[in-house]
Design a protein around this motif. Sequence first.
Motif, mmCIF file in Angstrom:
data_model
loop_
_atom_site.group_PDB
_atom_site.id
_atom_site.type_symbol
_atom_site.label_atom_id
_atom_site.label_comp_id
_atom_site.label_asym_id
_atom_site.label_seq_id
_atom_site.Cartn_x
_atom_site.Cartn_y
_atom_site.Cartn_z
ATOM 1 N N THR A 178 0.835 -1.127 0.002
ATOM 2 C CA THR A 178 -0.002 0.086 0.137
ATOM 3 C C THR A 178 0.740 1.330 -0.065
ATOM 4 O O THR A 178 2.191 1.338 0.131
ATOM 5 C CB THR A 178 -0.947 0.016 0.998
ATOM 6 N N ALA A 179 0.338 2.194 -0.408
ATOM 7 C CA ALA A 179 1.018 3.654 -0.080
ATOM 8 C C ALA A 179 1.802 3.640 1.180
ATOM 9 O O ALA A 179 2.969 4.054 1.517
ATOM 10 C CB ALA A 179 0.034 4.830 -0.272
ATOM 11 N N PRO A 221 0.666 3.069 -5.749
ATOM 12 C CA PRO A 221 0.882 3.370 -4.217
ATOM 13 C C PRO A 221 2.265 4.159 -4.092
ATOM 14 O O PRO A 221 2.265 4.987 -3.236
ATOM 15 C CB PRO A 221 0.675 1.984 -3.519
#
Length: 271
Positions: A178-179, A221
């Motif tokens: 994810t980011a 992301p």
Amino acid sequence: MLLQPTYDPLQADVPAVHPFSPAVGAKRNLGRNCADPYEPDVDADLRAKERDTREHPDADYMSKMQQGHLSTSMRAELVLWMDAFARHLGGLPEGTLCRAVVYLDRVLSVRPVPAHDEALQLVAAAAVSLGAKYEQSASGRRLDAQVVEAFLGTTVHAVEEMEGELVMDLSCVMDGPTAYTFVEHFTRFFEREDEFLVRSLALRLVNLTLAFFGFVGRILPSAVAASALFLARQILGVQLSNDLEEVTGYKAVDLMGCICSLVELLPRKKL
């Protein structure tokens, strides 16, 4: 976990960001501080996973899969509900909310869900629980029955049953970065207190994007993470020990669309 929005929820579809680009960030130098010979492999693995199309939500799922029954403002309110639910559960791993929202958007890309609170919140709660379990796989902790009853009016068993359905909807592909993952990855060599402040602000900026549908399925992301770090460094005026372009593989000019969208999400000073 999530900064409170300073926007009208009806305008949650505003931010425009760059589309996926396989060229940006494909090559990078890990920097002088990298002494681990496996670091290039770790970075390459993260980059490859984030480009796996199975990990990408459909940017048009509201009009396609949900057939217009779910609006951007409804989704924004649902993400804020997830934040409150996660905070009331307490003690969840960092990164849970970010991963849970990714799961939510991916599920809504493949599963039509009735656009009413009970159905949406059950899916959202299951996404939060799955996100927490992935981020802290060694934990055998179960959901708090009282919190589930208060927020959903149902049982832990019902949420766990929905978790099983979500795992199938996600095709058991649940480990994509994810980011939040990328902010942690890009800042793994930070050592100074002011650098830790940059990381902390960048993570808050990443969380601020979660309620805004304009970021869903339109930017990698790693690009969101890099944009948050560039903006956090600028806001705090910190000179980092490593160049961000070298660390992230992105040039600030290539991220201006995303950075400007992040700026639009910042709280406005009252005159």
